[in-house]
Motif scaffolding. Structure first.
Motif, PDB file in Angstrom:
ATOM      1  N   LEU A  20       0.902  -0.964   0.043  1.00  0.00           N
ATOM      2  CA  LEU A  20      -0.094  -0.001  -0.005  1.00  0.00           C
ATOM      3  C   LEU A  20       0.742   1.158  -0.120  1.00  0.00           C
ATOM      4  O   LEU A  20       0.644   2.172  -0.957  1.00  0.00           O
ATOM      5  CB  LEU A  20      -1.090   0.013   1.296  1.00  0.00           C
ATOM      6  CG  LEU A  20      -1.838   1.225   1.114  1.00  0.00           C
ATOM      7  CD1 LEU A  20      -2.912   1.230  -0.024  1.00  0.00           C
ATOM      8  CD2 LEU A  20      -2.908   1.066   2.404  1.00  0.00           C
TER       9      LEU A  20
ATOM     10  N   SER B  90       0.462   1.194  -3.970  1.00  0.00           N
ATOM     11  CA  SER B  90      -0.241   0.357  -4.795  1.00  0.00           C
ATOM     12  C   SER B  90      -0.926  -0.373  -4.054  1.00  0.00           C
ATOM     13  O   SER B  90      -1.091  -0.440  -2.898  1.00  0.00           O
ATOM     14  CB  SER B  90       0.863  -0.643  -5.364  1.00  0.00           C
ATOM     15  OG  SER B  90       2.027   0.218  -6.255  1.00  0.00           O
ATOM     16  N   CYS B  91      -1.870  -1.214  -4.980  1.00  0.00           N
ATOM     17  CA  CYS B  91      -2.846  -1.772  -4.219  1.00  0.00           C
ATOM     18  C   CYS B  91      -3.520  -2.954  -5.118  1.00  0.00           C
ATOM     19  O   CYS B  91      -3.578  -2.716  -6.105  1.00  0.00           O
ATOM     20  CB  CYS B  91      -3.811  -1.139  -3.711  1.00  0.00           C
ATOM     21  SG  CYS B  91      -5.259  -1.827  -2.709  1.00  0.00           S
ATOM     22  N   CYS B  92      -3.859  -3.962  -4.368  1.00  0.00           N
ATOM     23  CA  CYS B  92      -4.809  -5.102  -5.087  1.00  0.00           C
ATOM     24  C   CYS B  92      -4.312  -5.556  -6.449  1.00  0.00           C
ATOM     25  O   CYS B  92      -5.010  -5.678  -7.489  1.00  0.00           O
ATOM     26  CB  CYS B  92      -6.042  -4.451  -5.561  1.00  0.00           C
ATOM     27  SG  CYS B  92      -6.869  -3.451  -3.911  1.00  0.00           S
ATOM     28  N   GLY B  93      -2.850  -5.876  -6.506  1.00  0.00           N
ATOM     29  CA  GLY B  93      -2.224  -6.316  -7.494  1.00  0.00           C
ATOM     30  C   GLY B  93      -1.956  -5.235  -8.697  1.00  0.00           C
ATOM     31  O   GLY B  93      -1.429  -5.763  -9.570  1.00  0.00           O
ATOM     32  N   ILE B  94      -2.115  -4.110  -8.297  1.00  0.00           N
ATOM     33  CA  ILE B  94      -1.906  -3.173  -9.404  1.00  0.00           C
ATOM     34  C   ILE B  94      -0.651  -2.369  -9.094  1.00  0.00           C
ATOM     35  O   ILE B  94      -0.611  -1.695  -7.747  1.00  0.00           O
ATOM     36  CB  ILE B  94      -2.907  -2.010  -9.490  1.00  0.00           C
ATOM     37  CG1 ILE B  94      -4.319  -2.940 -10.261  1.00  0.00           C
ATOM     38  CG2 ILE B  94      -2.567  -0.989 -10.581  1.00  0.00           C
ATOM     39  CD1 ILE B  94      -5.317  -1.857 -10.092  1.00  0.00           C
ATOM     40  N   ASN B  95       0.403  -2.359  -9.675  1.00  0.00           N
ATOM     41  CA  ASN B  95       1.538  -2.031  -9.385  1.00  0.00           C
ATOM     42  C   ASN B  95       1.782  -0.541  -9.744  1.00  0.00           C
ATOM     43  O   ASN B  95       1.910  -0.163 -11.206  1.00  0.00           O
ATOM     44  CB  ASN B  95       3.012  -2.568  -9.604  1.00  0.00           C
ATOM     45  CG  ASN B  95       4.232  -1.941  -9.469  1.00  0.00           C
ATOM     46  OD1 ASN B  95       4.187  -1.404  -8.292  1.00  0.00           O
ATOM     47  ND2 ASN B  95       5.393  -2.529 -10.222  1.00  0.00           N
ATOM     48  N   ASN B  96       1.534   0.694  -9.098  1.00  0.00           N
ATOM     49  CA  ASN B  96       1.565   1.940  -9.589  1.00  0.00           C
ATOM     50  C   ASN B  96       2.918   2.422  -9.651  1.00  0.00           C
ATOM     51  O   ASN B  96       3.844   2.442  -8.738  1.00  0.00           O
ATOM     52  CB  ASN B  96       0.770   2.761  -8.258  1.00  0.00           C
ATOM     53  CG  ASN B  96       0.776   4.386  -8.734  1.00  0.00           C
ATOM     54  OD1 ASN B  96       0.942   4.629  -9.849  1.00  0.00           O
ATOM     55  ND2 ASN B  96       0.611   5.119  -7.484  1.00  0.00           N
TER      56      ASN B  96
END
Length: 158
Positions: A43, A125-131
């Motif tokens: 996160l 980042s969250c939920c498998g999404i790499n920001n």
């Protein structure tokens, strides 16, 4: 009295932003850590970034003209918001949101003057999404301040 609310909110945002950048970038030396510093992974991670554009690295420019143009735009917006809120019967809430926007904008202006770019260090980042983007607290204050001004503009003064 009304202007004091605006000034205190702006000063608080400015100091918090500059202090956070100093602590994370200079004291924790996040730039020396290629993977960043995990705070609440995934996160929240501290990752070093140099932003020569606007939020999220948009409109990147490496020229001195772009740097000074962005400084001038930030100062003009800050002055415009200050004058607008000073001349209207803005609520206390509007003054706080305006102060957050101005303080955040001036925090990024100081970075551009001192370093030639804005220091960024927050990555979420969250939920498998790499920001891939990094930002700073000044960006948060600018966003929250602008959103608050839009949402509460025209409401009955408190």
């Amino acid at each position: 009295m009304r202007v004091r609310v605006l000034l205190w909110a702006g000063l608080a945002a400015f100091v918090i932003d500059q202090l956070s950048k100093y602590l994370v970038v200079h004291m924790l030396r996040v730039a020396d850590r290629p993977g960043g510093i995990d705070v609440l992974p995934p996160l929240l991670t501290f990752r070093y970034g140099e932003n020569r554009g606007i939020n999220f690295g948009l409109f990147q420019g490496n020229s001195e003209a772009a740097r000074w143009f962005l400084i001038a735009i930030s100062l003009a917006i800050s002055i415009g918001v200050f004058v607008w809120l000073w001349r209207t019967a803005a609520s206390r809430r509007m003054l706080v949101f305006g102060g957050l926007l101005i303080g955040g904008a001036l925090g990024n202006v100081v970075d551009r003057v001192l370093y030639g770019y804005v220091l960024d260090f927050l990555n979420m980042s969250c939920c498998g999404i790499n920001n891939p983007f990094v930002f700073n607290l000044a960006d948060v204050f600018i966003f929250v301040g602008a959103l608050g001004l839009v949402l509460f503009e025209g409401k009955k003064p408190s």
